[in-house]
Scaffold this motif. Structure first.
Motif, short mmCIF file in Angstrom:
data_model
loop_
_atom_site.label_atom_id
_atom_site.label_comp_id
_atom_site.label_asym_id
_atom_site.label_seq_id
_atom_site.Cartn_x
_atom_site.Cartn_y
_atom_site.Cartn_z
N ASN A 599 0.83 -1.20 0.00
CA ASN A 599 0.00 0.00 0.00
C ASN A 599 0.87 1.26 0.00
O ASN A 599 0.60 2.22 -0.73
CB ASN A 599 -0.92 0.00 1.22
CG ASN A 599 -1.85 1.19 1.24
OD1 ASN A 599 -2.67 1.37 0.34
ND2 ASN A 599 -1.73 2.02 2.26
N ASN A 600 1.93 1.24 0.81
CA ASN A 600 2.84 2.39 0.84
C ASN A 600 3.55 2.58 -0.50
O ASN A 600 3.76 3.71 -0.95
CB ASN A 600 3.86 2.23 1.96
CG ASN A 600 3.26 2.50 3.33
OD1 ASN A 600 2.23 3.18 3.44
ND2 ASN A 600 3.88 1.98 4.38
N LEU A 601 3.92 1.47 -1.13
CA LEU A 601 4.54 1.56 -2.45
C LEU A 601 3.57 2.17 -3.45
O LEU A 601 3.93 3.05 -4.26
CB LEU A 601 4.98 0.17 -2.93
CG LEU A 601 6.37 -0.30 -2.53
CD1 LEU A 601 6.55 -1.77 -2.85
CD2 LEU A 601 7.45 0.53 -3.22
N ALA A 614 1.65 2.12 -9.36
CA ALA A 614 0.77 2.38 -8.22
C ALA A 614 -0.36 1.36 -8.17
O ALA A 614 -0.62 0.74 -7.11
CB ALA A 614 0.20 3.79 -8.30
N PHE A 615 -1.05 1.16 -9.30
CA PHE A 615 -2.15 0.19 -9.33
C PHE A 615 -1.66 -1.24 -9.07
O PHE A 615 -2.34 -2.03 -8.41
CB PHE A 615 -2.89 0.26 -10.67
CG PHE A 615 -3.75 1.48 -10.80
CD1 PHE A 615 -4.72 1.77 -9.85
CD2 PHE A 615 -3.58 2.35 -11.87
CE1 PHE A 615 -5.51 2.90 -9.97
CE2 PHE A 615 -4.37 3.49 -11.99
CZ PHE A 615 -5.34 3.77 -11.04
N TYR A 616 -0.48 -1.54 -9.59
CA TYR A 616 0.09 -2.88 -9.39
C TYR A 616 0.24 -3.18 -7.90
O TYR A 616 -0.17 -4.25 -7.41
CB TYR A 616 1.44 -2.98 -10.09
CG TYR A 616 2.20 -4.25 -9.80
CD1 TYR A 616 1.87 -5.45 -10.42
CD2 TYR A 616 3.26 -4.26 -8.88
CE1 TYR A 616 2.56 -6.62 -10.15
CE2 TYR A 616 3.95 -5.41 -8.61
CZ TYR A 616 3.61 -6.60 -9.25
OH TYR A 616 4.30 -7.74 -8.97
N PHE A 618 -1.18 -1.44 -5.27
CA PHE A 618 -2.45 -1.41 -4.55
C PHE A 618 -3.20 -2.73 -4.72
O PHE A 618 -3.77 -3.27 -3.77
CB PHE A 618 -3.32 -0.26 -5.06
CG PHE A 618 -2.89 1.10 -4.58
CD1 PHE A 618 -2.54 1.32 -3.25
CD2 PHE A 618 -2.85 2.18 -5.46
CE1 PHE A 618 -2.14 2.57 -2.81
CE2 PHE A 618 -2.46 3.44 -5.02
CZ PHE A 618 -2.10 3.64 -3.70
N ASP A 619 -3.17 -3.27 -5.94
CA ASP A 619 -3.84 -4.54 -6.21
C ASP A 619 -3.23 -5.67 -5.38
O ASP A 619 -3.93 -6.55 -4.87
CB ASP A 619 -3.76 -4.88 -7.70
CG ASP A 619 -4.63 -3.96 -8.56
OD1 ASP A 619 -5.47 -3.25 -7.98
OD2 ASP A 619 -4.45 -3.94 -9.79
N LYS A 620 -1.89 -5.65 -5.26
CA LYS A 620 -1.22 -6.70 -4.46
C LYS A 620 -1.60 -6.58 -2.99
O LYS A 620 -1.80 -7.59 -2.30
CB LYS A 620 0.30 -6.60 -4.62
CG LYS A 620 0.79 -6.95 -6.01
CD LYS A 620 2.26 -7.35 -6.03
CE LYS A 620 2.43 -8.75 -5.49
NZ LYS A 620 3.74 -9.33 -5.79
N ALA A 621 -1.70 -5.34 -2.51
CA ALA A 621 -2.08 -5.13 -1.11
C ALA A 621 -3.47 -5.69 -0.84
O ALA A 621 -3.71 -6.38 0.16
CB ALA A 621 -2.03 -3.64 -0.77
N GLU A 634 -6.83 4.46 -0.88
CA GLU A 634 -5.70 5.01 -1.63
C GLU A 634 -5.82 4.67 -3.12
O GLU A 634 -5.51 5.51 -3.98
CB GLU A 634 -4.38 4.46 -1.07
CG GLU A 634 -4.12 4.79 0.39
CD GLU A 634 -3.81 6.27 0.64
OE1 GLU A 634 -3.72 7.04 -0.33
OE2 GLU A 634 -3.71 6.66 1.82
N ARG A 635 -6.26 3.46 -3.43
CA ARG A 635 -6.43 3.10 -4.84
C ARG A 635 -7.53 3.94 -5.47
O ARG A 635 -7.45 4.32 -6.65
CB ARG A 635 -6.74 1.62 -4.98
CG ARG A 635 -6.70 1.14 -6.44
CD ARG A 635 -6.88 -0.37 -6.55
NE ARG A 635 -8.23 -0.80 -6.20
CZ ARG A 635 -8.66 -2.07 -6.30
NH1 ARG A 635 -7.83 -3.02 -6.70
NH2 ARG A 635 -9.90 -2.37 -5.96
N GLY A 636 -8.56 4.24 -4.69
CA GLY A 636 -9.63 5.11 -5.19
C GLY A 636 -9.10 6.47 -5.59
O GLY A 636 -9.50 7.03 -6.63
N ILE A 637 -8.18 7.02 -4.79
CA ILE A 637 -7.58 8.32 -5.13
C ILE A 637 -6.81 8.22 -6.44
O ILE A 637 -6.87 9.13 -7.30
CB ILE A 637 -6.66 8.81 -3.99
CG1 ILE A 637 -7.48 9.10 -2.73
CG2 ILE A 637 -5.88 10.05 -4.42
CD1 ILE A 637 -6.64 9.47 -1.52
N ALA A 638 -6.08 7.11 -6.62
CA ALA A 638 -5.33 6.92 -7.86
C ALA A 638 -6.28 6.84 -9.06
O ALA A 638 -6.01 7.42 -10.13
CB ALA A 638 -4.48 5.65 -7.77
#
Length: 672
Positions: A599-601, A614-616, A618-621, A634-638
């Motif tokens: 998530n931090n990444l 970023a999406f990669y 967030f998806d892994k998290a 956070e993914r929503g913001i992206a």
């Protein structure tokens, strides 16, 4: 004779007289009982502290000389000096690295060799081959010694069992055969055994007894001088090795801070039941435990057998069969001295450890060999012996398999003790349940542990951790406070209470607890990690990064701290540093990556406008934790930044449904 082997009578004849068949069984049966141990994991009971946490030393054979400069835990100072044990661990690590299968194989090989060596040693004392074999086989599968094979840190105790027997065998053969080779082997064995465990310093006294009363029974006064001169080379070797050992040991074991309650005459008197207790467990291996406590049953049973052993010793000594007295002295020399050491929480953790009985019980086996040899001379005794011995062997083998299994992993070690209502076992099992997320069973165990012992700070500390896990921060704080009332200098409890105060926004008290913990343990990396998290909470991000850096300097492989520093760097808009720290954290986590790091990444790459990465992440998290509310946020913001408003709203709705309230404002603004 070949055909006779294939009949029951022929097999029994060979079993009684065939040395190679007997040795084969001394190898095969222990393997059948203990082969399971090869797959055992860390128990987190010393093995992780000796091997896993010190693998930068243990795994590097170039640092083998370090073994002589550190204590049993590879620390610069300590109460125990075990260089040979340390070296054997380093050798094992060259084969299986930080996996334990080679360590367990080594323990098993040492145990098998001890059984074979004991067989030959008993033959030197002149019981029949059947008696020597029967007792050696019983020793090799005795459930009391399952901890010696199943638990890696017992290496030193089983090693001195093997070396102690070899010490006598080489001594005997040198005296009888006058061979320089045996003298060299004996001298080398004595040097190695001394550097394996300190209590073996008493072996020369037993060897002198063995020489004058067993090999040369009571020589007349005219030959005393001759025999004394003959022993002179041994006396020189024993003295030189002992002086050298204490010179080396003094650099490690010095001013370790052991109090009179831990080391000395007070522990000796508190441990007064250890002798009958371990004898009781040898003859009646009932309720064997990973964390044994004294109990009346074992003490009473052991006292009865102790009286019988003393009677047998007196009986044979009156007939000038002094090897029986050697057996009793052997037992007392190696069972009694360890009783001068006692943990402060012995009555709730363990009063003694079963693997420490390994060497002393060889003395009991010596006594039994004479008793059994004499008893089998009576008519019909061999049939009775077979009728009793074989069922006992089977039962002991089954018990050994079961008890060895108690050392399979960190849960089973504590589970066994917990089932016997050991307070520390219950507390430890509660901790294991907590790791699995089973807070209900964790709480049941810790409450029972406290009911059994309400004066142990660690019990309240564990309950505080459970309350923290269930987000009951006020109750967690109260339990950590109770722990500190019982143990004011409990640094970990101070750090834990500081965390709870942070959650409760009691920042002044939280900082006060961390400062106090720092004065108690300034080299603890957890102190500066806790400081860092507090500084984040009060929005002093630069000081947070500085604190995390201090923690990393103290413990360069502290994965969570790299991730924490990454988050602080994100808050300082230093996204490149954050990415570097996150990747370091992932490398240290190896096969167990944290979704928080991913998530931090994702957060850092998003702020650098590198959206694919970023999406990669967030998806892994979210893949690792489907209920990770902040990752959805956070993914929503992206997604909102790349104009995927529908996807952003879906993520924010999911985040809000999982309890992340920060999404509400964004949802109201963009998702109408």
């Amino acid at each position: 004779m070949g055909e006779k082997m294939f009949t029951a009578q022929g097999f029994l004849w060979h079993l009684k007289n065939n040395k190679w068949l007997q040795i084969s069984l001394l190898i095969i049966l222990p393997i059948l009982v203990y082969i399971q141990c090869v797959k055992f994991d860390y128990t987190n009971f010393d093995d992780n502290g000796i091997i896993q946490q010190k693998f930068d030393i243990v795994g590097d054979i170039k640092k083998i000389d370090t073994a002589y400069k550190v204590d049993a835990f590879f620390n610069k100072n300590g109460d125990f000096y075990r260089p040979v044990q340390n070296i054997t661990f380093m050798l094992d690590a060259q084969v299986s690295r930080d996996k334990l299968w080679m360590f367990h194989i080594s323990n098993l090989v040492i145990h098998i060799l001890t059984g074979i060596a004991l067989y030959f040693f008993l033959l030197l004392l002149q019981p029949s081959r059947l008696v020597a074999f029967s007792l050696a086989l019983l020793f090799s599968i005795h459930p009391l010694f399952a901890s010696g094979v199943g638990w890696v840190p017992s290496r030193g105790d089983i090693l001195i069992g093997l070396l102690g027997v070899l010490l006598f065998i080489t001594f005997h053969h040198q005296i009888v055969k006058k061979s320089v080779v045996y003298f060299f082997l004996h001298s080398l064995t004595f040097l190695i055994i001394l550097f394996t465990k300190e209590t073996t310093i008493l072996f020369p006294l037993l060897l002198i007894f063995y020489y004058f009363l067993v090999i040369n029974p009571l020589p007349n006064h005219k030959k005393i001088m001759y025999h004394s001169l003959r022993l002179l080379p041994y006396l020189v070797v024993w003295a030189a090795a002992t002086i050298f050992f204490f010179m080396m040991r003094s650099n490690v074991v010095a001013n370790t801070g052991a109090t009179a309650d831990v080391l000395g005459i007070i522990p000796f008197f508190k441990n007064n039941t250890v002798v009958p207790t371990i004898i009781g467990k040898f003859f009646f291996p009932n309720n064997l435990s990973t964390f044994p406590l004294y109990n009346n049953f074992d003490t009473i049973i052991g006292s009865v057998f102790l009286i019988a052993i003393v009677f047998i010793t007196i009986y044979f000594s009156a007939k000038k069969q002094w090897a029986v007295l050697l057996g009793l002295l052997w037992f007392l020399f190696f069972a009694v001295p360890p009783t001068i050491y006692r943990l402060q929480n012995a009555d709730t953790f363990f009063n003694y450890l079963e693997h420490r009985t390994y060497l002393p019980m060889i003395g009991i086996v010596i006594i039994l060999s004479f008793f059994l040899n004499e008893a089998l001379k009576f008519s019909g005794a061999k049939k009775i012996f077979a009728a009793v011995y074989i069922p006992v062997l089977i039962v002991f083998g089954i018990l050994a398999v079961r008890h060895a299994g108690d050392y399979k992993n960190s849960f089973t070690v504590r589970d066994r003790a917990a089932k016997l209502d050991n307070p520390s076992g219950l507390s430890g099992r509660a901790g294991e349940y907590l790791k699995k997320g089973d807070t209900l069973n964790a709480l049941i165990d810790i409450n029972k542990a406290i009911a059994l012992n309400n004066k142990d700070a660690t019990m309240y500390f564990e309950r505080g951790k459970i309350m923290s896990k269930t987000q009951k921060h006020e109750e967690a704080e109260q339990n950590f406070t109770l722990a500190l009332e019982l143990q004011p200098n409990f640094a970990d409890a101070l750090l834990a209470r500081s965390v709870e105060k942070r959650f409760l926004k009691k920042y002044e008290g939280a900082f006060r607890d961390v400062f106090r913990a720092a004065t108690l343990d300034s080299t603890n990396p957890k102190v500066y990690n806790t400081f860092g998290n507090l500084f984040i909470e009060v929005k002093n991000y630069a000081e947070a990064v500085n604190s995390f850096s201090k923690s990393i300097k103290l413990q360069p492989k502290f994965a969570d701290v790299y991730n924490n520093r990454a988050y602080a760097s994100i808050l300082l808009n230093d996204f490149k540093s954050a990415i570097t720290d996150c990747h370091t954290a992932l490398a240290l986590m190896e096969k167990k990556p944290s979704p928080i790091v991913y998530n931090n990444l994702g957060h850092a790459y998003r702020e650098l406008n590198i959206y694919d990465s970023a999406f990669y992440y967030f998806d892994k998290a979210i893949y690792l934790n489907k209920k990770f509310s902040q990752a959805y946020f956070e993914r929503g913001i992206a997604k909102q930044k790349v104009n995927d408003l529908k996807g952003a709203c879906n993520d924010w709705y999911e985040s809000y449904s999982l309890g992340y309230s920060d999404t509400l404002k964004l949802s109201e603004k963009y998702c109408r």
